[in-house]
Motif scaffolding. Structure first.
Motif, PDB file in Angstrom:
ATOM      1  N   GLY A 175       0.798  -1.215   0.000  1.00 55.60           N
ATOM      2  CA  GLY A 175       0.000   0.000   0.000  1.00 55.60           C
ATOM      3  C   GLY A 175       0.831   1.266   0.000  1.00 55.60           C
ATOM      4  N   PRO A 176       1.000   1.919  -1.170  1.00 55.05           N
ATOM      5  CA  PRO A 176       1.766   3.169  -1.234  1.00 55.05           C
ATOM      6  C   PRO A 176       0.907   4.397  -0.980  1.00 55.05           C
ATOM      7  CG  PRO A 176       1.271   2.428  -3.455  1.00 55.05           C
ATOM      8  CD  PRO A 176       0.654   1.408  -2.522  1.00 55.05           C
ATOM      9  N   GLY A 177       0.089   4.346   0.085  1.00 59.25           N
ATOM     10  CA  GLY A 177      -0.627   5.528   0.536  1.00 59.25           C
ATOM     11  C   GLY A 177       0.222   6.310   1.521  1.00 59.25           C
ATOM     12  N   THR A 178      -0.406   7.207   2.270  1.00 62.49           N
ATOM     13  CA  THR A 178       0.366   8.065   3.175  1.00 62.49           C
ATOM     14  C   THR A 178       1.140   7.262   4.205  1.00 62.49           C
ATOM     15  OG1 THR A 178      -1.212   9.883   2.902  1.00 62.49           O
ATOM     16  CG2 THR A 178       0.234   9.957   4.816  1.00 62.49           C
ATOM     17  N   ILE A 179       0.482   6.355   4.925  1.00 60.06           N
ATOM     18  CA  ILE A 179       1.173   5.591   5.961  1.00 60.06           C
ATOM     19  C   ILE A 179       2.213   4.676   5.351  1.00 60.06           C
ATOM     20  CG2 ILE A 179       0.905   3.927   7.832  1.00 60.06           C
ATOM     21  CD1 ILE A 179      -0.175   6.654   8.520  1.00 60.06           C
ATOM     22  N   GLY A 180       1.871   4.018   4.246  1.00 64.92           N
ATOM     23  CA  GLY A 180       2.831   3.140   3.609  1.00 64.92           C
ATOM     24  C   GLY A 180       4.072   3.871   3.146  1.00 64.92           C
ATOM     25  N   LEU A 181       3.888   5.030   2.530  1.00 64.33           N
ATOM     26  CA  LEU A 181       5.038   5.799   2.052  1.00 64.33           C
ATOM     27  C   LEU A 181       5.851   6.376   3.207  1.00 64.33           C
ATOM     28  CD1 LEU A 181       3.436   7.610  -1.013  1.00 64.33           C
ATOM     29  CD2 LEU A 181       5.211   5.829  -1.074  1.00 64.33           C
ATOM     30  N   LEU A 182       5.174   6.813   4.263  1.00 62.31           N
ATOM     31  CA  LEU A 182       5.912   7.295   5.429  1.00 62.31           C
ATOM     32  C   LEU A 182       6.729   6.166   6.053  1.00 62.31           C
ATOM     33  CD1 LEU A 182       3.201   9.577   7.045  1.00 62.31           C
ATOM     34  CD2 LEU A 182       5.510  10.317   6.424  1.00 62.31           C
ATOM     35  N   ALA A 183       6.135   4.984   6.174  1.00 59.06           N
ATOM     36  CA  ALA A 183       6.882   3.840   6.705  1.00 59.06           C
ATOM     37  C   ALA A 183       8.068   3.516   5.802  1.00 59.06           C
ATOM     38  CB  ALA A 183       5.961   2.627   6.840  1.00 59.06           C
ATOM     39  N   ALA A 184       7.856   3.605   4.492  1.00 60.17           N
ATOM     40  CA  ALA A 184       8.945   3.344   3.551  1.00 60.17           C
ATOM     41  C   ALA A 184      10.061   4.364   3.716  1.00 60.17           C
ATOM     42  CB  ALA A 184       8.402   3.369   2.124  1.00 60.17           C
ATOM     43  N   GLN A 185       9.705   5.636   3.879  1.00 56.80           N
ATOM     44  CA  GLN A 185      10.723   6.670   4.058  1.00 56.80           C
ATOM     45  C   GLN A 185      11.520   6.456   5.345  1.00 56.80           C
ATOM     46  OE1 GLN A 185       8.319  10.340   3.683  1.00 56.80           O
ATOM     47  NE2 GLN A 185       9.541  10.806   1.864  1.00 56.80           N
ATOM     48  N   ILE A 186      10.818   6.134   6.427  1.00 56.97           N
ATOM     49  CA  ILE A 186      11.507   5.943   7.708  1.00 56.97           C
ATOM     50  C   ILE A 186      12.396   4.709   7.651  1.00 56.97           C
ATOM     51  CG2 ILE A 186      11.147   5.461  10.161  1.00 56.97           C
ATOM     52  CD1 ILE A 186       8.542   7.148   9.928  1.00 56.97           C
ATOM     53  N   ALA A 187      11.896   3.632   7.045  1.00 52.10           N
ATOM     54  CA  ALA A 187      12.706   2.417   6.926  1.00 52.10           C
ATOM     55  C   ALA A 187      13.927   2.666   6.061  1.00 52.10           C
ATOM     56  CB  ALA A 187      11.851   1.290   6.352  1.00 52.10           C
ATOM     57  N   ALA A 188      13.753   3.403   4.966  1.00 51.78           N
ATOM     58  CA  ALA A 188      14.894   3.718   4.098  1.00 51.78           C
ATOM     59  C   ALA A 188      15.927   4.556   4.843  1.00 51.78           C
ATOM     60  CB  ALA A 188      14.411   4.449   2.853  1.00 51.78           C
ATOM     61  N   ALA A 189      15.455   5.477   5.702  1.00 53.02           N
ATOM     62  CA  ALA A 189      16.379   6.293   6.491  1.00 53.02           C
ATOM     63  C   ALA A 189      17.190   5.438   7.451  1.00 53.02           C
ATOM     64  CB  ALA A 189      15.601   7.360   7.262  1.00 53.02           C
ATOM     65  N   ARG A 190      16.669   4.265   7.797  1.00 55.59           N
ATOM     66  CA  ARG A 190      17.408   3.336   8.658  1.00 55.59           C
ATOM     67  C   ARG A 190      18.265   2.364   7.868  1.00 55.59           C
ATOM     68  NH1 ARG A 190      13.642   1.903  13.946  1.00 55.59           N
ATOM     69  NH2 ARG A 190      13.242   4.070  14.512  1.00 55.59           N
ATOM     70  N   GLY A 191      18.296   2.539   6.552  1.00 52.89           N
ATOM     71  CA  GLY A 191      19.174   1.730   5.723  1.00 52.89           C
ATOM     72  C   GLY A 191      18.565   0.491   5.137  1.00 52.89           C
ATOM     73  N   ALA A 192      17.255   0.280   5.335  1.00 52.17           N
ATOM     74  CA  ALA A 192      16.620  -0.932   4.838  1.00 52.17           C
ATOM     75  C   ALA A 192      16.457  -0.898   3.322  1.00 52.17           C
ATOM     76  CB  ALA A 192      15.252  -1.106   5.500  1.00 52.17           C
ATOM     77  N   GLU A 193      16.361  -2.076   2.724  1.00 48.53           N
ATOM     78  CA  GLU A 193      15.990  -2.213   1.320  1.00 48.53           C
ATOM     79  C   GLU A 193      14.467  -2.284   1.260  1.00 48.53           C
ATOM     80  OE1 GLU A 193      15.951  -5.741  -1.907  1.00 48.53           O
ATOM     81  OE2 GLU A 193      17.942  -5.306  -1.084  1.00 48.53           O
ATOM     82  N   VAL A 194      13.842  -1.253   0.721  1.00 47.26           N
ATOM     83  CA  VAL A 194      12.390  -1.121   0.784  1.00 47.26           C
ATOM     84  C   VAL A 194      11.762  -1.464  -0.566  1.00 47.26           C
ATOM     85  CG1 VAL A 194      10.468   0.445   1.212  1.00 47.26           C
ATOM     86  CG2 VAL A 194      12.573   0.644   2.572  1.00 47.26           C
ATOM     87  N   HIS A 195      10.743  -2.297  -0.515  1.00 51.58           N
ATOM     88  CA  HIS A 195       9.939  -2.642  -1.681  1.00 51.58           C
ATOM     89  C   HIS A 195       8.500  -2.214  -1.403  1.00 51.58           C
ATOM     90  CE1 HIS A 195      12.873  -5.538  -3.629  1.00 51.58           C
ATOM     91  NE2 HIS A 195      13.434  -5.281  -2.458  1.00 51.58           N
ATOM     92  N   LEU A 196       7.833  -1.702  -2.423  1.00 55.11           N
ATOM     93  CA  LEU A 196       6.446  -1.261  -2.291  1.00 55.11           C
ATOM     94  C   LEU A 196       5.566  -2.033  -3.264  1.00 55.11           C
ATOM     95  CD1 LEU A 196       7.262   2.488  -2.011  1.00 55.11           C
ATOM     96  CD2 LEU A 196       5.682   1.363  -0.438  1.00 55.11           C
ATOM     97  N   LEU A 197       4.437  -2.494  -2.778  1.00 52.85           N
ATOM     98  CA  LEU A 197       3.473  -3.197  -3.617  1.00 52.85           C
ATOM     99  C   LEU A 197       2.182  -2.396  -3.674  1.00 52.85           C
ATOM    100  CD1 LEU A 197       2.807  -6.930  -3.931  1.00 52.85           C
ATOM    101  CD2 LEU A 197       0.847  -5.449  -3.453  1.00 52.85           C
ATOM    102  N   GLY A 198       1.714  -2.098  -4.883  1.00 54.98           N
ATOM    103  CA  GLY A 198       0.477  -1.352  -5.069  1.00 54.98           C
ATOM    104  C   GLY A 198      -0.388  -1.995  -6.128  1.00 54.98           C
ATOM    105  N   ARG A 199      -1.531  -1.366  -6.393  1.00 58.40           N
ATOM    106  CA  ARG A 199      -2.454  -1.971  -7.351  1.00 58.40           C
ATOM    107  C   ARG A 199      -2.634  -1.151  -8.621  1.00 58.40           C
ATOM    108  NH1 ARG A 199      -8.064  -1.304  -3.851  1.00 58.40           N
ATOM    109  NH2 ARG A 199      -8.087   0.987  -3.757  1.00 58.40           N
ATOM    110  N   ASP A 200      -2.042   0.058  -8.678  1.00 63.03           N
ATOM    111  CA  ASP A 200      -2.173   0.846  -9.900  1.00 63.03           C
ATOM    112  C   ASP A 200      -0.862   1.555 -10.206  1.00 63.03           C
ATOM    113  OD1 ASP A 200      -2.248   3.713  -8.798  1.00 63.03           O
ATOM    114  OD2 ASP A 200      -3.885   2.774  -7.697  1.00 63.03           O
ATOM    115  N   GLU A 201      -0.632   1.793 -11.474  1.00 66.62           N
ATOM    116  CA  GLU A 201       0.630   2.357 -11.929  1.00 66.62           C
ATOM    117  C   GLU A 201       0.868   3.794 -11.465  1.00 66.62           C
ATOM    118  OE1 GLU A 201       4.315   2.896 -13.413  1.00 66.62           O
ATOM    119  OE2 GLU A 201       3.218   1.047 -12.978  1.00 66.62           O
ATOM    120  N   PRO A 202      -0.163   4.684 -11.445  1.00 63.02           N
ATOM    121  CA  PRO A 202       0.121   6.051 -10.996  1.00 63.02           C
ATOM    122  C   PRO A 202       0.711   6.124  -9.589  1.00 63.02           C
ATOM    123  CG  PRO A 202      -1.972   5.986 -12.144  1.00 63.02           C
ATOM    124  CD  PRO A 202      -1.538   4.564 -11.983  1.00 63.02           C
TER     125      PRO A 202
END
Length: 338
Positions: A175-202
């Motif tokens: 889910g690349p919504g607000t919470i998903g993207l915020l979690a992705a940003q915070i995880a990336a700031a900690r050095g993690a390899e982040v993958h995002l799964l969504g249902r539409d291309e935009p």
């Protein structure tokens, strides 16, 4: 003062209402900015579960992601709060029960939730009453946009911590919504390899524009790609089970999204894979850490905000009507002074 009021499913209006007066232990905040989220949209549509459980009722004044300036204080509140820029916890426990006294006030059975539960008025208004114990000061480096993103950021920070993210973690965020993207940003700031799964291309293209190169749909997610942790930040009933299926044995699954209907997880799979599953409710406990992340520049979520509108435009936002020029950024803010 002016306040946005949801009066029934699909019906809302901006009303002139009596301004709040601070009671014992409270302050009044002049709201600078407030965020609109999925919970607010559910109140507007009539799908919010609290409307059925009796924890909320129309008319309701929504808004729980906010920042502002303290303009009044109760008789017993230190006057040093006056003029300070603040945000605050949504969850307001009674302060006396076992859960509150053990540091779990966000789970208090008798809690208020600002703009959500128990009739406490929300932040889509010019002024907001808040208990002083719920306040978090904002440094000058955290502007109004960042201040109104502290609450969703606190949720995301708790998600990342529950996932046990380290620099060696490969994390899948559903889910690349607000919470998903915020979690992705915070995880990336900690050095993690982040993958995002969504249902539409935009939405996935937007995530790539933020720097996340590993984006997938279920149809092209490699079957042999192993994930140390999976976060479900969606409202899809089938994805909690999918998350357990994709996490590595011994990994962690974190649930923050809530489906409208029951979602099934096979507990046998949890046991046989030795998976830790964690649910996260609210930003409580994550607010101070989020403010620090924003203040230091370790995480900058401002690109997630598509637009800032006035109170009179909030109903269109809640109904899902967006201007094309806003693009795919997931969050909309409201400036009650407009």
């Amino acid at each position: 003062m002016r306040a946005f009021v949801v009066v029934g499913p699909g019906r809302a209006e901006v009303r002139d209402v009596a301004p709040p007066v601070p009671r014992i232990g409270e302050v009044v905040v002049d709201v600078e900015r407030a965020g609109v989220c999925g919970t607010d949209a559910e109140f507007y549509s009539g799908h919010m579960a609290y409307l059925r459980s009796g924890d909320a009722a129309y008319p309701i004044r929504i808004g729980h992601e906010w920042c502002g300036v303290v303009s009044e204080v109760g008789a017993d509140v230190d006057r040093e709060w006056l003029g300070r820029r603040v945000t605050g916890d949504t969850m307001l426990g009674c302060g006396d029960c076992y859960r509150c006294l053990s540091g779990r006030q966000h789970l208090c059975a008798d809690r208020f939730e600002i703009g959500i539960r128990g009739g406490w008025p929300g932040a889509l208004a010019e002024r907001l009453p808040v208990p002083v114990r719920a306040l978090h000061p904002l440094p000058d480096s955290v502007d109004a946009t960042l201040g109104a993103l502290v609450e969703p950021g606190g949720n995301a920070l708790r998600v990342v911590e529950a996932a046990g993210v380290t620099p060696t973690t490969r994390l899948l965020v559903l889910g690349p919504g607000t919470i998903g993207l915020l979690a992705a940003q915070i995880a990336a700031a900690r050095g993690a390899e982040v993958h995002l799964l969504g249902r539409d291309e935009p939405s996935l293209a937007y995530a790539r524009g933020l720097g996340f190169t590993h984006t997938w749909r279920r149809s092209n997610l490699p079957a042999d790609l192993a994930f140390d942790a999976v976060v479900d930040a969606t409202n899809a009933a089938e994805l909690p089970g999918f998350a357990v299926g994709r996490v590595e044995p011994g990994g962690r699954v974190v649930y923050i999204g809530i489906a409208e209907e029951p979602s099934l997880v096979d507990s046998r799979e949890l046991v046989l894979k030795d998976v830790t599953a964690v649910g996260v409710l609210s930003a409580s406990g994550g607010l101070s850490g989020t403010i620090e992340l924003y203040a230091t520049g370790a995480v900058d979520p401002r690109p997630l905000v598509a637009a800032t509108v006035g109170l009179s435009e909030a109903a269109d936002v809640l109904a899902g009507r967006r201007l094309p020029e806003w693009g795919a950024a997931p969050k909309v803010h409201v400036d009650p002074r407009r």
